[in-house]
Write a protein that holds these residues in place. Structure first.
Motif, PDB file in Angstrom:
ATOM      1  N   GLU A 199      20.399   3.113  87.997  1.00 14.93           N
ATOM      2  CA  GLU A 199      20.663   3.459  89.387  1.00 14.93           C
ATOM      3  C   GLU A 199      21.861   4.406  89.466  1.00 14.93           C
ATOM      4  N   ASP A 200      22.118   4.898  90.680  1.00 12.23           N
ATOM      5  CA  ASP A 200      23.320   5.697  90.916  1.00 12.23           C
ATOM      6  C   ASP A 200      24.580   4.866  90.674  1.00 12.23           C
ATOM      7  N   GLN A 201      24.488   3.566  90.927  1.00 12.78           N
ATOM      8  CA  GLN A 201      25.658   2.690  90.856  1.00 12.78           C
ATOM      9  C   GLN A 201      25.854   2.039  89.482  1.00 12.78           C
ATOM     10  N   GLY A 202      24.944   2.289  88.543  1.00 11.90           N
ATOM     11  CA  GLY A 202      25.149   1.696  87.231  1.00 11.90           C
ATOM     12  C   GLY A 202      23.936   1.819  86.321  1.00 11.90           C
ATOM     13  N   TRP A 203      24.177   2.129  85.062  1.00 13.69           N
ATOM     14  CA  TRP A 203      23.144   2.200  84.025  1.00 13.69           C
ATOM     15  C   TRP A 203      23.246   0.917  83.206  1.00 13.69           C
ATOM     16  N   ILE A 216      30.527   4.868  80.117  1.00 15.68           N
ATOM     17  CA  ILE A 216      30.865   5.456  81.430  1.00 15.68           C
ATOM     18  C   ILE A 216      29.868   5.058  82.506  1.00 15.68           C
ATOM     19  N   ALA A 217      28.581   5.307  82.251  1.00 17.75           N
ATOM     20  CA  ALA A 217      27.572   5.128  83.305  1.00 17.75           C
ATOM     21  C   ALA A 217      27.372   3.676  83.716  1.00 17.75           C
ATOM     22  N   ALA A 218      27.733   2.728  82.864  1.00 20.89           N
ATOM     23  CA  ALA A 218      27.517   1.309  83.168  1.00 20.89           C
ATOM     24  C   ALA A 218      28.587   0.726  84.082  1.00 20.89           C
ATOM     25  N   TYR A 219      29.624   1.509  84.412  1.00 13.25           N
ATOM     26  CA  TYR A 219      30.739   0.963  85.185  1.00 13.25           C
ATOM     27  C   TYR A 219      31.112   1.887  86.344  1.00 13.25           C
ATOM     28  N   ARG A 220      31.385   1.311  87.492  1.00 13.46           N
ATOM     29  CA  ARG A 220      31.867   2.069  88.639  1.00 13.46           C
ATOM     30  C   ARG A 220      33.299   1.643  88.947  1.00 13.46           C
ATOM     31  N   LYS A 239      37.071  -2.430  89.301  1.00 15.10           N
ATOM     32  CA  LYS A 239      36.066  -1.870  88.399  1.00 15.10           C
ATOM     33  C   LYS A 239      34.953  -2.890  88.205  1.00 15.10           C
ATOM     34  N   TYR A 240      33.706  -2.404  88.190  1.00 13.84           N
ATOM     35  CA  TYR A 240      32.556  -3.316  88.142  1.00 13.84           C
ATOM     36  C   TYR A 240      31.472  -2.736  87.253  1.00 13.84           C
ATOM     37  N   GLY A 241      30.792  -3.597  86.510  1.00 18.75           N
ATOM     38  CA  GLY A 241      29.649  -3.103  85.746  1.00 18.75           C
ATOM     39  C   GLY A 241      29.228  -4.020  84.626  1.00 18.75           C
ATOM     40  N   GLY A 242      28.471  -3.455  83.718  1.00 17.83           N
ATOM     41  CA  GLY A 242      27.921  -4.195  82.598  1.00 17.83           C
ATOM     42  C   GLY A 242      26.591  -3.591  82.188  1.00 17.83           C
ATOM     43  N   SER A 273      20.061   9.082  89.827  1.00 20.18           N
ATOM     44  CA  SER A 273      20.491   9.307  88.447  1.00 20.18           C
ATOM     45  C   SER A 273      21.964   9.705  88.348  1.00 20.18           C
ATOM     46  N   GLN A 274      22.731   9.424  89.383  1.00 19.68           N
ATOM     47  CA  GLN A 274      24.134   9.856  89.379  1.00 19.68           C
ATOM     48  C   GLN A 274      24.941   9.176  88.279  1.00 19.68           C
ATOM     49  N   ALA A 275      24.625   7.914  87.969  1.00 18.67           N
ATOM     50  CA  ALA A 275      25.372   7.229  86.908  1.00 18.67           C
ATOM     51  C   ALA A 275      25.188   7.942  85.575  1.00 18.67           C
ATOM     52  N   ALA A 276      23.950   8.313  85.252  1.00 16.02           N
ATOM     53  CA  ALA A 276      23.701   9.019  83.990  1.00 16.02           C
ATOM     54  C   ALA A 276      24.395  10.377  83.975  1.00 16.02           C
TER      55      ALA A 276
END
Length: 750
Positions: A199-203, A216-220, A239-242, A273-276
């Motif tokens: 997603e835009d918000q996380g890979w 990078i892409a897995a965290y916002r 910071k959030y992700g995983g 695809s913004q996260a990628a």
């Protein structure tokens, strides 16, 4: 007959506008058959089979895995060791005469249970049926013997695709929770898990060749808090992700396979695809560094159709294909803005080179090219219905979410389709009108509406209907930060959908389903599922008959009492027992709740304010019909004295229009004094819903001037105050705004 003519002109840009025969504690007495989804055929017999340590388990070799699964389930839960005796017998056998590979026949006598199936799938679903015939507290009971009702069942699914979706891009969920989600799906004989991984918000999936996707892409940087429509936007600053490692994905795939569930991974392209692109800016058209999105919505950063982008996606697909053994890869294809493509020199050159008409055909080119590569890998693609725009890729399956139009179009072109319309299958919508419901994206999708869904659009012929594979419930997690919230939003609506996709339509009955659901919920209690229980809520509707206005209360469960008040007081303290419609001769606030026969309150308190204004019950006509998806209450919803919910734009009090100006005429049968006119508009831009641009009012055809109402949710025309026109901040969607106009004393006559 005279006429008071009120005309409003709406310019709307886009509107997407148990029955138990024995005590539960007596495990030696069988419970009634309350199976969900309801079997195709079942005959209840006398007597019961006793499951205990004297039960012997046997199986045909082809069904060993399922028989072992069954044995593990029983022995891990209870002080029972199967095969230690031969007093009773359970036998899993292959029966090639059963035509449906997921079908089964279950025969239970006092001495033997026979499970006959053509494949492991059918045998597994027979096991799930047996599981529901055990006491609701089986997993928690300390007993070592359990009675199972004697019966015969012949059963098979209506549809081959019975899916549930989970978005882990907006919020990330542990492997343990994914396994629990799969367990719950398997209980309901669902066979496909659509895992929304990017997603835009996380890979969320490890791709070894591109480590920045994990780094990078897995965290916002932070996450939007409160609702998207609340302005100004606020963020938590954390910071959030995983992401899931490939080993974790293999573990989940194995777990799903054991439960006869196929996982379909979704790798979004070209949009979302913004996260990628944040990890690899060269994948976009601008080559500019962007960040992983921190709020929801549709973003202009989409993949640029360059050779290097296709190489990246092909490399990603290579690793994805190796992880997921199923036949499908979901490539998204939805909500891909063409803004950057319009400005991109490479894109415009490619359009000319390939002889394409526009950017929509460029998206079709993009999808078709990726489909060819995925086909080479032995897989097929599924895409959201936007992949129809510009031409459908040759072998694509369409997942129709914007209503049923995409499904109809694709099926008529002989493409397989899966129905997942927002109107019936989006479990991120509110499921109750109760003001205390936890925050959701919007809309209103109650349990009964899910249950009423028919995945076969009536526009399809019998031959075209063969291309409908089934249906899927979608769980988008913008507003679901925890596993408990996911469970609350998914259940019991997933339960209703399971019967939609498994059971024959002529075996379905909502009131009878509710009885079975009451029992099923007891099982969910035992295994700690945080389901939403709205079975004991009160609903109501205004009735206008013979010039008498009344209000009718009802609840879905039988054998219960409704207590109510009409002065806004709590029905717990002072109330009347509801027996017939409540006469409405003045403005009232009704409060009501469901009580059992012992006097215990079971559900939340229902509250309904009724404003008995002068137009209630009068004649109303519309020049333009509301959109079919937003017309639950019909035209009387405009003037029934009941306001639409501030959050649930899909309830029966809101009407939605799309594309045409709206003209409303209210007709009075005698002279009537009108002192003020007020109306409200839902302004949920996060759901592509907008307040009208302009409102015009006329009496008997004489127009007042039109006034821009900006982005307000409310409009009040008051004829007894000084003229005021207050401009508001166009971003202040949440605050109530009033526009007051005065024209002196106005008398409206026939």
């Amino acid at each position: 007959m005279g006429t008071f003519r009120l005309t409003t002109r709406f310019i709307i840009h886009t509107t997407i506008i148990l029955l138990l025969t024995a005590c539960f504690k007596e495990n030696k007495n069988p419970i009634s058959s309350l199976i969900i989804p309801i079997p195709t055929e079942q005959v209840i017999k006398k007597g019961a089979f006793l499951l205990n340590s004297q039960t012997k388990l046997t199986f045909d070799k082809e069904l060993e895995d399922v028989a072992t699964f069954f044995k593990s389930y029983v022995e891990n839960q209870k002080n029972i060791e199967l095969n230690s005796g031969e007093k009773t017998k359970i036998h899993f056998k292959i029966d090639t005469s059963i035509t449906n590979k997921e079908g089964y026949q279950l025969t239970i006598s006092t001495s033997e249970i026979t499970i006959a199936a053509k494949s492991q799938k059918g045998a597994f679903y027979a096991f799930q049926t047996i599981r529901q015939l055990l006491p609701s507290d089986f997993e928690a009971s300390k007993e070592n013997e359990f009675a199972i009702q004697c019966l015969e069942i012949k059963d098979a699914p209506r549809f081959s695709y019975r899916g549930m979706h989970l978005d882990v891009g907006r919020h990330f969920f542990s492997v343990d929770f994914i396994k629990k989600y799969l367990d719950l799906m398997s209980m309901l004989k669902m066979n496909t898990f659509h895992w929304h991984l990017t997603e835009d918000q996380g890979w969320r999936i490890e791709i070894k060749k591109y480590p920045k996707l994990q780094e990078i892409a897995a965290y916002r940087d932070e996450t939007l808090i409160d609702h998207y429509n609340d302005q100004p936007h606020k963020f938590d600053g954390k910071k959030y992700g995983g992401f899931y490692t490939q080993e974790e994905i293999k573990e989940v795939v194995k777990y799903a396979t054991e439960r006869q569930i196929t996982i379909i991974p979704e790798i979004e392209m070209p949009g979302h695809s913004q996260a990628a692109i944040s990890a690899y800016p060269e994948l976009g058209c601008t080559n500019e560094q962007v960040k992983v999105a921190t709020k929801w919505g549709v973003f202009e950063e989409v993949y640029c159709p360059k050779e290097s982008t296709f190489k990246f996606l092909e490399d990603v697909i290579d690793e994805v294909v190796a992880l997921f053994p199923g036949k499908y890869i979901h490539i998204g294809g939805d909500e891909a803005p063409k803004t950057n493509w319009n400005k991109c020199k490479h894109c415009q050159k490619l359009i000319k080179k390939e002889g394409l008409k526009n950017e929509h055909e460029l998206q079709s080119y993009f999808i078709t090219r990726m489909e060819k590569y995925i086909n080479i890998k032995g897989k097929q693609i599924i895409g959201w219905d936007e992949i129809l725009e510009g031409g459908l890729a040759p072998n694509a399956t369409v997942m129709s979410w914007r209503g049923t139009k995409g499904a109809i179009e694709a099926a008529k072109e002989k493409h397989n389709v899966i129905l997942t319309p927002q109107s019936h299958c989006y479990f991120d919508h509110y499921q109750s009108t109760n003001e205390n419901e936890p925050i959701a994206i919007g809309g209103f999708l109650p349990l009964e509406k899910v249950y009423s869904f028919n995945p076969i659009p009536k526009e399809l012929t019998k031959e075209e209907a063969k291309y409908v594979l089934g249906a899927q419930g979608n769980v988008w997690t913008e507003y679901m930060q925890t596993p408990e919230k996911v469970e609350y939003m998914a259940f019991p609506r997933m339960i209703a959908l399971s019967e939609v996709v498994w059971s024959k339509s002529d075996t379905k009955n909502y009131n009878e389903f509710v009885k079975r659901l009451e029992f099923f919920n007891k099982k969910l209690d035992v295994i700690n599922v945080n389901y939403a229980n709205h079975l004991y809520e009160v609903s109501g509707k205004l009735i206008n008959k013979d010039s008498q206005i009344s209000y009718q209360l009802e609840t879905t469960t039988k054998g219960k009492n409704i207590l109510f008040t009409t002065d806004g007081s709590n029905p717990l303290n002072t109330s009347s027992k509801y027996s017939d419609k409540i006469k409405i001769d003045k403005s009232v606030t009704i409060k009501a709740a469901v009580f059992n026969i012992e006097g215990k309150q079971l559900g939340n308190i229902f509250e309904q304010k009724i404003n008995l204004h002068k137009a209630v019950g009068k004649s109303i006509s519309l020049k333009v019909a509301p959109h079919k998806s937003y017309n639950a209450g019909g035209k009387q919803a405009f003037i029934n004295g009941i306001s639409g919910n501030n959050k649930r734009y899909g309830d029966k009090e809101w009407l939605g229009f799309n594309g045409d100006d709206v003209e409303i005429t209210i007709e009075f049968d005698k002279p009537t004094d009108i002192n003020s006119i007020s109306t409200r508009f839902h302004n949920g831009n996060g759901q592509w819903i907008y307040a009208p641009k302009e409102v015009l009012i006329s009496f008997d055809g004489s127009y007042f001037e039109g006034y821009e109402i900006g982005l307000s949710e409310n409009l009040l025309v008051n004829f007894n105050q000084t003229f005021k026109h207050k401009k508001s901040n166009p971003n202040s969607f949440k605050n109530t705004k009033l526009w007051n106009y005065s024209f002196g004393k106005t008398r409206c006559r026939s």
